[in-house]
Design a protein around this motif. Structure first.
Motif, PDB file in Angstrom:
ATOM      1  N   ARG A  87       0.817  -1.220   0.000  1.00  0.00           N
ATOM      2  CA  ARG A  87       0.000   0.000   0.000  1.00  0.00           C
ATOM      3  C   ARG A  87       0.849   1.269   0.000  1.00  0.00           C
ATOM      4  NH1 ARG A  87      -4.187  -1.540   4.690  1.00  0.00           N
ATOM      5  NH2 ARG A  87      -2.318  -2.651   5.367  1.00  0.00           N
ATOM      6  N   GLU A  88       2.008   1.241   0.650  1.00  0.00           N
ATOM      7  CA  GLU A  88       2.889   2.416   0.675  1.00  0.00           C
ATOM      8  C   GLU A  88       3.540   2.681  -0.680  1.00  0.00           C
ATOM      9  OE1 GLU A  88       5.723   1.874   3.798  1.00  0.00           O
ATOM     10  OE2 GLU A  88       4.200   1.933   5.374  1.00  0.00           O
ATOM     11  N   GLY A  89       3.556   1.685  -1.560  1.00  0.00           N
ATOM     12  CA  GLY A  89       4.204   1.846  -2.856  1.00  0.00           C
ATOM     13  C   GLY A  89       3.251   2.070  -4.013  1.00  0.00           C
ATOM     14  N   ARG A  90       1.971   2.086  -3.732  1.00  0.00           N
ATOM     15  CA  ARG A  90       0.997   2.223  -4.826  1.00  0.00           C
ATOM     16  C   ARG A  90       1.020   3.626  -5.410  1.00  0.00           C
ATOM     17  NH1 ARG A  90      -3.584  -1.462  -1.962  1.00  0.00           N
ATOM     18  NH2 ARG A  90      -2.360  -3.373  -2.122  1.00  0.00           N
ATOM     19  N   GLY A  91       0.675   3.700  -6.689  1.00  0.00           N
ATOM     20  CA  GLY A  91       0.656   4.986  -7.377  1.00  0.00           C
ATOM     21  C   GLY A  91       2.019   5.442  -7.852  1.00  0.00           C
ATOM     22  N   ARG A  92       3.014   4.581  -7.787  1.00  0.00           N
ATOM     23  CA  ARG A  92       4.385   4.928  -8.189  1.00  0.00           C
ATOM     24  C   ARG A  92       4.842   4.162  -9.422  1.00  0.00           C
ATOM     25  NH1 ARG A  92       7.751   5.950  -2.701  1.00  0.00           N
ATOM     26  NH2 ARG A  92       6.041   6.706  -1.419  1.00  0.00           N
ATOM     27  N   GLY A  93       3.941   3.448 -10.053  1.00  0.00           N
ATOM     28  CA  GLY A  93       4.285   2.712 -11.262  1.00  0.00           C
ATOM     29  C   GLY A  93       4.892   1.345 -11.028  1.00  0.00           C
ATOM     30  N   LEU A  94       4.925   0.880  -9.775  1.00  0.00           N
ATOM     31  CA  LEU A  94       5.536  -0.421  -9.500  1.00  0.00           C
ATOM     32  C   LEU A  94       4.752  -1.561 -10.138  1.00  0.00           C
ATOM     33  CD1 LEU A  94       6.548  -0.039  -5.731  1.00  0.00           C
ATOM     34  CD2 LEU A  94       8.006   0.152  -7.748  1.00  0.00           C
ATOM     35  N   GLY A  95       3.429  -1.512 -10.068  1.00  0.00           N
ATOM     36  CA  GLY A  95       2.608  -2.558 -10.667  1.00  0.00           C
ATOM     37  C   GLY A  95       2.812  -2.640 -12.166  1.00  0.00           C
ATOM     38  N   ARG A  96       2.820  -1.483 -12.825  1.00  0.00           N
ATOM     39  CA  ARG A  96       3.031  -1.428 -14.275  1.00  0.00           C
ATOM     40  C   ARG A  96       4.418  -1.962 -14.628  1.00  0.00           C
ATOM     41  NH1 ARG A  96       0.153   0.535 -17.982  1.00  0.00           N
ATOM     42  NH2 ARG A  96      -1.132   1.748 -16.547  1.00  0.00           N
ATOM     43  N   SER A  97       5.413  -1.586 -13.864  1.00  0.00           N
ATOM     44  CA  SER A  97       6.781  -2.044 -14.101  1.00  0.00           C
ATOM     45  C   SER A  97       6.908  -3.562 -13.906  1.00  0.00           C
ATOM     46  CB  SER A  97       7.741  -1.312 -13.163  1.00  0.00           C
ATOM     47  OG  SER A  97       9.047  -1.785 -13.318  1.00  0.00           O
ATOM     48  N   LEU A  98       6.289  -4.079 -12.856  1.00  0.00           N
ATOM     49  CA  LEU A  98       6.328  -5.518 -12.618  1.00  0.00           C
ATOM     50  C   LEU A  98       5.633  -6.285 -13.737  1.00  0.00           C
ATOM     51  CD1 LEU A  98       5.657  -5.472  -8.793  1.00  0.00           C
ATOM     52  CD2 LEU A  98       7.659  -6.523  -9.889  1.00  0.00           C
ATOM     53  N   LEU A  99       4.474  -5.792 -14.166  1.00  0.00           N
ATOM     54  CA  LEU A  99       3.747  -6.443 -15.252  1.00  0.00           C
ATOM     55  C   LEU A  99       4.593  -6.458 -16.525  1.00  0.00           C
ATOM     56  CD1 LEU A  99       1.110  -7.790 -16.144  1.00  0.00           C
ATOM     57  CD2 LEU A  99       0.234  -5.502 -16.683  1.00  0.00           C
ATOM     58  N   ALA A 100       5.216  -5.338 -16.845  1.00  0.00           N
ATOM     59  CA  ALA A 100       6.070  -5.253 -18.029  1.00  0.00           C
ATOM     60  C   ALA A 100       7.267  -6.205 -17.921  1.00  0.00           C
ATOM     61  CB  ALA A 100       6.544  -3.814 -18.242  1.00  0.00           C
ATOM     62  N   THR A 101       7.817  -6.334 -16.724  1.00  0.00           N
ATOM     63  CA  THR A 101       8.936  -7.256 -16.507  1.00  0.00           C
ATOM     64  C   THR A 101       8.515  -8.696 -16.790  1.00  0.00           C
ATOM     65  OG1 THR A 101       9.987  -5.810 -14.891  1.00  0.00           O
ATOM     66  CG2 THR A 101      10.534  -8.156 -14.758  1.00  0.00           C
ATOM     67  N   ALA A 102       7.350  -9.087 -16.285  1.00  0.00           N
ATOM     68  CA  ALA A 102       6.857 -10.443 -16.516  1.00  0.00           C
ATOM     69  C   ALA A 102       6.586 -10.680 -18.004  1.00  0.00           C
ATOM     70  CB  ALA A 102       5.588 -10.691 -15.699  1.00  0.00           C
ATOM     71  N   GLU A 103       6.029  -9.674 -18.672  1.00  0.00           N
ATOM     72  CA  GLU A 103       5.754  -9.811 -20.103  1.00  0.00           C
ATOM     73  C   GLU A 103       7.052  -9.959 -20.903  1.00  0.00           C
ATOM     74  OE1 GLU A 103       3.267  -6.543 -21.316  1.00  0.00           O
ATOM     75  OE2 GLU A 103       1.624  -7.157 -20.006  1.00  0.00           O
ATOM     76  N   ARG A 104       8.064  -9.137 -20.594  1.00  0.00           N
ATOM     77  CA  ARG A 104       9.352  -9.230 -21.293  1.00  0.00           C
ATOM     78  C   ARG A 104       9.999 -10.599 -21.076  1.00  0.00           C
ATOM     79  NH1 ARG A 104       9.919  -4.029 -19.515  1.00  0.00           N
ATOM     80  NH2 ARG A 104      11.206  -4.662 -17.761  1.00  0.00           N
ATOM     81  N   ALA A 105       9.954 -11.072 -19.840  1.00  0.00           N
ATOM     82  CA  ALA A 105      10.546 -12.383 -19.537  1.00  0.00           C
ATOM     83  C   ALA A 105       9.815 -13.486 -20.294  1.00  0.00           C
ATOM     84  CB  ALA A 105      10.500 -12.645 -18.036  1.00  0.00           C
ATOM     85  N   ALA A 106       8.506 -13.358 -20.415  1.00  0.00           N
ATOM     86  CA  ALA A 106       7.728 -14.354 -21.158  1.00  0.00           C
ATOM     87  C   ALA A 106       8.129 -14.365 -22.629  1.00  0.00           C
ATOM     88  CB  ALA A 106       6.231 -14.073 -20.999  1.00  0.00           C
ATOM     89  N   VAL A 107       8.299 -13.183 -23.210  1.00  0.00           N
ATOM     90  CA  VAL A 107       8.738 -13.094 -24.606  1.00  0.00           C
ATOM     91  C   VAL A 107      10.114 -13.740 -24.755  1.00  0.00           C
ATOM     92  CG1 VAL A 107       9.487 -11.490 -26.422  1.00  0.00           C
ATOM     93  CG2 VAL A 107       7.338 -11.073 -25.191  1.00  0.00           C
ATOM     94  N   GLU A 108      11.043 -13.408 -23.851  1.00  0.00           N
ATOM     95  CA  GLU A 108      12.392 -13.972 -23.905  1.00  0.00           C
ATOM     96  C   GLU A 108      12.383 -15.493 -23.766  1.00  0.00           C
ATOM     97  OE1 GLU A 108      14.584 -11.848 -20.911  1.00  0.00           O
ATOM     98  OE2 GLU A 108      14.413  -9.943 -22.006  1.00  0.00           O
ATOM     99  N   ALA A 109      11.378 -16.022 -23.060  1.00  0.00           N
ATOM    100  CA  ALA A 109      11.260 -17.473 -22.882  1.00  0.00           C
ATOM    101  C   ALA A 109      10.540 -18.139 -24.047  1.00  0.00           C
ATOM    102  CB  ALA A 109      10.531 -17.775 -21.580  1.00  0.00           C
TER     103      ALA A 109
END
Length: 165
Positions: A87-109
């Motif tokens: 909750r202290e980290g919300r609104g800072r783009g962490l969720g979007r960044s994590l989602l993008a990281t998972a998507e990139r890793a999936a493409v690489e795999a």
């Protein structure tokens, strides 16, 4: 400094305390959260689960996982699971960044399709839609919120390459 499993447990308990439907009922005690994360170790070791963390002020403030199927007919896809942001980290783009990281890793795999589910009308839905995820449908009374209320879930998917003809 807390160990990673303790920081992950704190993130999980905060997420549940904040009302997110991530598979647990409130109150979620710390030992249960620690045990749940420790229980993921085998899947991490055998490669059927991948987990990424986001940090804020030197501590884990978010996480996302990819669950990789073990059946031969489904090795082109994975499930995005447990996207959580403290909750202290919300609104800072962490969720979007994590989602993008998972998507990139999936493409690489070499994966071509991802799916996920989220509580219908939750704040997460706008994140998924804005990131190009497609709503497949809604299942009524799918899961309980941390307070025990039955709520629908919305299923989303995203092609990581051009959809097959």
């Amino acid at each position: 400094m807390l160990s990673a499993v303790n920081e992950l447990a704190e993130l999980l308990t905060d997420t549940v305390d904040g009302g997110a439907s991530v598979g647990f009922l409130a109150p979620l005690d710390r030992p249960t959260a620690v045990d749940w994360w420790r229980g993921r170790a085998g899947a991490l070791t055998d490669g059927s689960l991948a987990v990424w963390a986001a940090y804020l002020d030197g501590r884990i403030a978010g996480t996302v996982s990819l669950v990789l199927p073990d059946k031969p007919n489904s090795r082109h896809r994975a499930e995005v699971a447990k996207l959580m942001v403290h909750r202290e980290g919300r609104g800072r783009g962490l969720g979007r960044s994590l989602l993008a990281t998972a998507e990139r890793a999936a493409v690489e795999a070499g994966l071509t399709l991802l799916n996920l589910d989220t509580e219908t009308d939750s704040p997460a839905e706008s994140l998924y839609r804005s990131a190009g995820w497609i709503r497949a449908g809604v299942i009524p009374d799918y899961a309980r919120t941390p307070t025990g209320e039955l709520r629908p879930t919305t299923i989303y998917y995203k092609y990581l390459s051009a959809p097959p003809n």
